[in-house]
Design an enzyme around this catalytic site. Sequence first.
Site, PDB file in Angstrom:
ATOM      1  N   MET A 166      16.697  36.891   5.828  1.00 50.22           N
ATOM      2  CA  MET A 166      16.430  35.713   5.941  1.00 50.22           C
ATOM      3  C   MET A 166      17.461  35.067   4.686  1.00 50.22           C
ATOM      4  SD  MET A 166      15.751  32.336   6.423  1.00 50.22           S
ATOM      5  CE  MET A 166      15.162  31.559   5.524  1.00 50.22           C
ATOM      6  N   ASN A 168      17.640  33.285   2.260  1.00 51.93           N
ATOM      7  CA  ASN A 168      16.990  32.834   1.066  1.00 51.93           C
ATOM      8  C   ASN A 168      18.496  32.902  -0.266  1.00 51.93           C
ATOM      9  OD1 ASN A 168      14.558  32.764   2.131  1.00 51.93           O
ATOM     10  ND2 ASN A 168      14.979  34.749   1.650  1.00 51.93           N
ATOM     11  N   HIS A 199      27.049  37.205   8.620  1.00 55.66           N
ATOM     12  CA  HIS A 199      25.831  36.202   9.229  1.00 55.66           C
ATOM     13  C   HIS A 199      24.933  35.821   7.767  1.00 55.66           C
ATOM     14  CE1 HIS A 199      23.181  34.197  12.276  1.00 55.66           C
ATOM     15  NE2 HIS A 199      22.297  34.164  11.308  1.00 55.66           N
ATOM     16  N   GLU A 200      24.628  35.964   7.123  1.00 57.25           N
ATOM     17  CA  GLU A 200      23.520  35.620   6.653  1.00 57.25           C
ATOM     18  C   GLU A 200      24.030  35.215   4.961  1.00 57.25           C
ATOM     19  OE1 GLU A 200      20.400  34.925   6.870  1.00 57.25           O
ATOM     20  OE2 GLU A 200      20.866  36.636   9.047  1.00 57.25           O
ATOM     21  N   HIS A 203      25.472  31.685   5.987  1.00 58.30           N
ATOM     22  CA  HIS A 203      24.571  30.743   5.397  1.00 58.30           C
ATOM     23  C   HIS A 203      24.473  29.985   4.376  1.00 58.30           C
ATOM     24  CE1 HIS A 203      22.536  29.726   9.415  1.00 58.30           C
ATOM     25  NE2 HIS A 203      21.970  31.209   9.262  1.00 58.30           N
ATOM     26  N   GLU A 222      22.550  27.974  12.820  1.00 62.19           N
ATOM     27  CA  GLU A 222      22.755  29.456  13.704  1.00 62.19           C
ATOM     28  C   GLU A 222      23.736  29.709  14.794  1.00 62.19           C
ATOM     29  OE1 GLU A 222      20.720  31.267  11.884  1.00 62.19           O
ATOM     30  OE2 GLU A 222      19.000  30.740  11.073  1.00 62.19           O
TER      31      GLU A 222
END
Length: 810
Positions: A166, A168, A199-200, A203, A222
């Site tokens: 995730m 955050n 990927h994270e 973000h 995503e």
Amino acid sequence: NGNLAGLYRVEQGGLWYAMTQFEPVDARRAFPSFDEPAFKTPFKVSITAPAGLTVVSNGLETKKERTAEGWERHEFAETPPLPTYLIAMAVGPYDVVEGAAIPANGVRRAALPLRGIATKGKGPQLAYALNHIAPVVNALEGYFGTPYPFSKLDVMAAPDFESGAMENAGLITFREPLLLLSDTSGVSRKRDFLLVMSHELSHQWFGNLVTPQWWDDIWLNEAFASWMEAKIANQVDPSGDYLRGTQRAALRAMRIDGLSDVRRVREPVLRTEDIEDAFDFITYEKGAAVLAMFERYLGEAAFREGVRRHMERFARDSATADDFFQSLAQGAQRPEVVPAFKSFVDRPGVPIVGGEADCTDPLSGPQIIMRQARYAPLGSKITVGEPWIIPACVAGMSDRGRQETCVLLDRLEQNTPVPTCPKAVIPNVGGVGYYRLALNSENAEALLGMRGAMSPGEILSLTESLDAAYRSGTLDGATYLKGMRSAAASPLWDVAAFPAGYYTRYGAKGALETMVESVAPDARADFATIIRAMYAPRLQSAPVVQDDSTALLRKAAVQAVAIQGRDPALRQSLIESVLPVLGFPAPESGAAPLDEDLREAALIAAIQDRGKPVLDAVFIVLKNAADQSFRRDAIEALGEVQDRILIDQVLRSALSDTLSGAESYDLISVLMSNPAAQDLTWVWLKKNYSAFAQRTPEFRKAEAPSLMRRMCSTDAAADVDRFFQKNATNFKPSRRVVAMTVEEIQLCASLRRARSADLKSALAAAAAEINGASSSATVPPVIGQTTKPKPAAKPIADAQPTATENSATP
């Protein structure tokens, strides 16, 4: 709260930990809030906790003071504007490991603080991750042209976590196997680490710096990160051959996108249920494939310019997908991409595209006639609809070589002029387009004969299209099987693995195994013969791991020959290598050290061949095993049990304290995909639905109907529909997921009725050919080593497990 949503608690090793998972709308479980993405605001977090515990949040800690006997108040720097779902915090006896600060570079002027966080005693296992993060940050800063947007970077190995990871802001959480690894970990886990980290971290810009205004555009978050992960991983590790990962994921999404009840990429969100629906293959994999297709059409530099423009326009703000399309159009100066993009995200389904040469008209000159339609499997309710606006690239093969042409295909049939008359046509250059090839038995044979002139992506696209064409009824069984056998002989690891299964993060059962289970389940013996012949030569030609490609091919080949093909020598070798891990004495002959990449296959073989003693030993180890990677492999193996008495024992464990709620869900998922266990598991689930639902993590309840997607009869479809209608309160199932699952079961039943005799005939003919051959491949007794044949190991019943680091004495 232990349901892995909101602010929740987890016990590990007798200690308790608190942490958060707020996406999509679970921040409201922790504090009152406008729990919607457009409400971006700065947060100033303070947490009061028992003294001596680790306390972390999104910002740097600015103050710590004692407030009462045994309690401390921690204050954190105010964050930039964020939506509630990106706020995070954790409290507990965590280890905190200071990583080397990521040095300044040409984009970022100051060093970036880096830390790793894990449960007590696991801090040393963060070293590999902390040593491999800086190149990913630098690559992303280079792509976006702007510095990492937050004041620090913490990465946390969560003790129990529903998502893979995730994003955050400044405090990224991961499942433990993704972050706790070492130089000796398996190739698959190292690749997963690099992909998920890419990927994270992507973000942090696309999603955190610029956030969607509403949940109907969460797909872009995503999809962009899923597309970017392969690009960044390949830049960081060019030898890893990551770029086709987006294509492999897209091919998996196409299976779902072939349903009539599938949602659009950009689906209106009117209820909370609709938000939960949005986190699926259509969002991640199809969305990423669409981005890759348009990047190829616009060109990498022009696409990147559009992304940078978008970051500048909406930094610290929110934006819509339409804003992004406009940014790309402006950056590339190609306004025609806006309606083309919308045609893919605003309607469901997979196009099929065909191309054939037409050189008969001397006035118009040589042309390629391109046609498009919507893919529909046998038994589908799908009808012909409006055409997509497809950025299609086609290659014409002639005596002058290969000539490529890219067009916007916006009609059902369209003529494209080409310089010279092609002798053959490849309709999807590079395999990058999000569409399948329109195949029948005649043109499939022609394209199979052209494989030497195709790129790796084109070969992969052809291989998947063969499988889809057989499901739609346009291909005969002999040609389909010829295509699968040809794929298995490919020098490309992912093409070779396609019939058997990738067994990586995007892994699934292979196309051929799935087809046999669906269409001809009583032809398993012929299938086993064929699969051994397909993959045993791959183990002989490359038994020793030299790079990622040979490691991944070996993993798929071992799984195919040992588990699907049930080769006794290879199974014996795998079993001997895994016995010490389960607490049994090592065989007297000595066993090869167990390769982590082969552990799942070894556990499956041991449980299937040695029965209850090994099964009991697995449960003993699981009772105390803290290694989440081992736990994952063990649960996969437990789900492949074949003996019906032992299936009952495994099912009982799903409600025991040995497994977490998330692990129980994963176990039932594997059992429902196991033909030997499916009927017993369905009976068990209907009987124990209330207890099972209570243990199921909150986010999984909506998707619970998909557990039944591998069933294959009209009676089963009706039974599943009735069950979830009756038990909607317990599972809170998504209505769309119920409809899609029922449709998948019905389509499988239609396929079996239509193609069973054809596939069994093709399998029998191929098996007879193999059995009649003068020689057959032999599998090395130990993968990766050359040894003398070993004597048979003692029966498991005569050997008792001994206590190991991860087990309790039985």
